[in-house]
Design an enzyme around this catalytic site. Structure first.
Site, PDB file in Angstrom:
ATOM      1  N   GLU A 135      14.051  -1.264  -7.869  1.00 37.01           N
ATOM      2  CA  GLU A 135      13.043  -1.808  -6.959  1.00 37.01           C
ATOM      3  C   GLU A 135      12.923  -3.322  -7.150  1.00 37.01           C
ATOM      4  O   GLU A 135      12.181  -3.783  -8.037  1.00 37.01           O
ATOM      5  CB  GLU A 135      11.685  -1.167  -7.227  1.00 37.01           C
ATOM      6  N   GLU A 172       4.198  -2.894 -10.170  1.00 38.92           N
ATOM      7  CA  GLU A 172       2.769  -3.220 -10.082  1.00 38.92           C
ATOM      8  C   GLU A 172       2.093  -3.025 -11.439  1.00 38.92           C
ATOM      9  O   GLU A 172       1.158  -3.745 -11.777  1.00 38.92           O
ATOM     10  CB  GLU A 172       2.099  -2.371  -8.987  1.00 38.92           C
ATOM     11  N   HIS A 226       6.531   1.039 -12.975  1.00 37.78           N
ATOM     12  CA  HIS A 226       6.470   0.443 -11.637  1.00 37.78           C
ATOM     13  C   HIS A 226       6.113  -1.039 -11.765  1.00 37.78           C
ATOM     14  O   HIS A 226       5.330  -1.429 -12.638  1.00 37.78           O
ATOM     15  CB  HIS A 226       5.420   1.176 -10.792  1.00 37.78           C
ATOM     16  N   GLY A 239       6.317  -3.742  -0.908  1.00 40.22           N
ATOM     17  CA  GLY A 239       5.095  -3.959  -0.134  1.00 40.22           C
ATOM     18  C   GLY A 239       5.106  -5.259   0.642  1.00 40.22           C
ATOM     19  O   GLY A 239       4.071  -5.705   1.130  1.00 40.22           O
ATOM     20  N   SER A 249      10.148  -1.507   0.506  1.00 44.21           N
ATOM     21  CA  SER A 249      10.030  -1.529   1.969  1.00 44.21           C
ATOM     22  C   SER A 249      11.058  -0.649   2.672  1.00 44.21           C
ATOM     23  O   SER A 249      11.503  -0.969   3.773  1.00 44.21           O
ATOM     24  CB  SER A 249      10.082  -2.978   2.485  1.00 44.21           C
ATOM     25  N   ASN A 306       5.490   7.097  -3.264  1.00 40.11           N
ATOM     26  CA  ASN A 306       4.546   6.552  -4.240  1.00 40.11           C
ATOM     27  C   ASN A 306       3.295   6.164  -3.454  1.00 40.11           C
ATOM     28  O   ASN A 306       3.299   5.164  -2.739  1.00 40.11           O
ATOM     29  CB  ASN A 306       5.146   5.317  -4.938  1.00 40.11           C
ATOM     30  N   TRP A 307       2.263   6.984  -3.596  1.00 43.43           N
ATOM     31  CA  TRP A 307       1.050   6.738  -2.787  1.00 43.43           C
ATOM     32  C   TRP A 307       0.228   5.576  -3.328  1.00 43.43           C
ATOM     33  O   TRP A 307      -0.718   5.135  -2.697  1.00 43.43           O
ATOM     34  CB  TRP A 307       0.189   8.005  -2.757  1.00 43.43           C
ATOM     35  N   LYS A 308       0.539   5.091  -4.513  1.00 43.67           N
ATOM     36  CA  LYS A 308      -0.219   4.002  -5.151  1.00 43.67           C
ATOM     37  C   LYS A 308      -1.711   4.387  -5.215  1.00 43.67           C
ATOM     38  O   LYS A 308      -2.015   5.553  -5.406  1.00 43.67           O
ATOM     39  CB  LYS A 308      -0.012   2.682  -4.410  1.00 43.67           C
ATOM     40  N   GLY A 357       6.862   3.475  -0.837  1.00 46.64           N
ATOM     41  CA  GLY A 357       5.421   3.240  -0.918  1.00 46.64           C
ATOM     42  C   GLY A 357       4.762   3.428   0.435  1.00 46.64           C
ATOM     43  O   GLY A 357       4.480   4.552   0.856  1.00 46.64           O
ATOM     44  N   GLY A 358       4.553   2.339   1.134  1.00 46.30           N
ATOM     45  CA  GLY A 358       3.811   2.344   2.401  1.00 46.30           C
ATOM     46  C   GLY A 358       4.224   3.444   3.370  1.00 46.30           C
ATOM     47  O   GLY A 358       3.367   4.162   3.913  1.00 46.30           O
TER      48      GLY A 358
HETATM   49  C1  PEP Z   1       6.826   1.284  -4.191  1.00 49.14           C
HETATM   50  O1  PEP Z   1       5.608   1.338  -4.271  1.00 49.14           O
HETATM   51  O2  PEP Z   1       7.537   1.707  -5.112  1.00 49.14           O
HETATM   52  C2  PEP Z   1       7.426   0.705  -2.993  1.00 49.14           C
HETATM   53  C3  PEP Z   1       8.721   0.621  -2.900  1.00 49.14           C
HETATM   54  O3  PEP Z   1       6.541   0.278  -2.030  1.00 49.14           O
HETATM   55  P1  PEP Z   1       6.920  -0.138  -0.520  1.00 49.14           P
HETATM   56  O4  PEP Z   1       7.831   0.942   0.018  1.00 49.14           O
HETATM   57  O5  PEP Z   1       5.610  -0.173   0.201  1.00 49.14           O
HETATM   58  O6  PEP Z   1       7.618  -1.448  -0.574  1.00 49.14           O
END
Ligand code: PEP
Length: 258
Positions: A173, A103, A101, A179, A219, A13-15, A240-241
């Site tokens: 999640e 966010e 998501h 994040g 994460s 997930n590049w956000k 994500g990251g």
């Molecule tokens: C996400 O954006 O769904 C996510 C899990 O982010 P991160 O891996 O950065 O926690």
């Protein structure tokens, strides 16, 4: 992971990161990392900003990387300035879409009702859905994780047929792990993914629940992926990251292929 009955899916997930130029470079780097490696034991998806979709679809063509969007509107068309429909995504070759998501729930007023409407629209248009659910830190501390996650799964999937469920992946999640660098332990991830499977078993059938891919997200990184993916109820990751760094994303993919 229980590969005998379900598909392992590693999705990035590049956000709100990467311009089209940068997106092209990142897909090139991911492809280079995967070159010559056996990645046949998992499906790989990159979910990217709307403006990057066309570039990423073109660059990923012929590679194991499939492409997803990060949201979709519930209406087919109409007066919804700034929104994107499922048919628009489908027509340009998008295969997956992330819905619900945290966010979006946290910053953009997403509710289980709007998530449900988006899920149904995406499935009707032939997109595959990555449906995100998860509890807040306060909810975990209050001991209501199971209630929160069960409620989300039940409402978000209202009206989704058994047949359509073949195109639904659920991403567990925990909001406190996204994040933040704080990962759920592999046992916590396994427990809640297992609970989601039980809910699906009651909503649909046990066989369907056993066949549904349930990812962990929060994460997940190159260091902890193998341990998280070793759990029987964790069928992949939403990342994500770490999905923005080609070598790290490739290490997670390698962990899913062990
Ligand atoms: C996400 O954006 O769904 C996510 C899990 O982010 P991160 O891996 O950065 O926690």
């Amino acid at each position: 992971m229980k590969r005998s009955v379900r598909t392992t899916v590693i999705a990035g997930n590049w956000k709100m990161n990467k311009t089209p130029k940068e997106a092209k470079a990142l897909v090139k780097a991911i492809k280079a990392e995967l070159e010559g490696k056996d990645v046949s034991k998992c499906e790989i998806v990159a979910c990217v900003p709307y403006v990057d979709l066309a570039t990423v679809i073109k660059e990923a063509k012929g590679s194991p990387v499939k492409v997803g969007a990060e949201n979709v509107h519930w209406a087919e068309s109409g007066a919804f300035t700034g929104e994107i429909s499922a048919a628009m995504l489908k027509e340009i070759g998008v295969e997956y879409v992330i819905i619900g998501h945290s966010e979006r729930r946290q910053y953009f007023g997403e509710t289980d009702q709007t998530v449900n409407a988006r899920v149904k629209a995406a499935l009707s248009a032939g997109l595959k859905v990555i449906l995100c659910v998860g509890e807040l830190l306060a909810e975990r501390e209050e001991g209501v994780t199971a209630e929160v996650v069960s409620r989300q799964v039940k409402i978000d999937l209202l009206g989704v047929t058994k047949e359509q469920m073949a195109n639904v992946i659920i991403a567990y999640e925990p909001v406190w792990a996204i994040g933040t660098g704080k990962t759920a332990t592999s046992d916590q991830a396994d427990e809640v993914c297992g609970l989601i499977r039980e809910v699906l078993g009651k909503l649909y059938t046990k066989k369907l629940a056993e066949a549904t891919t349930i990812q962990y997200g929060g994460s997940m990184n190159a260091k902890n992926a193998e341990e998280l993916l070793s759990k029987v109820n964790v069928d992949g990751g939403l990342i994500g990251g770490a999905s923005l760094k080609a070598p790290d994303f490739a290490t997670i993919i390698a962990a899913a292929n062990k």
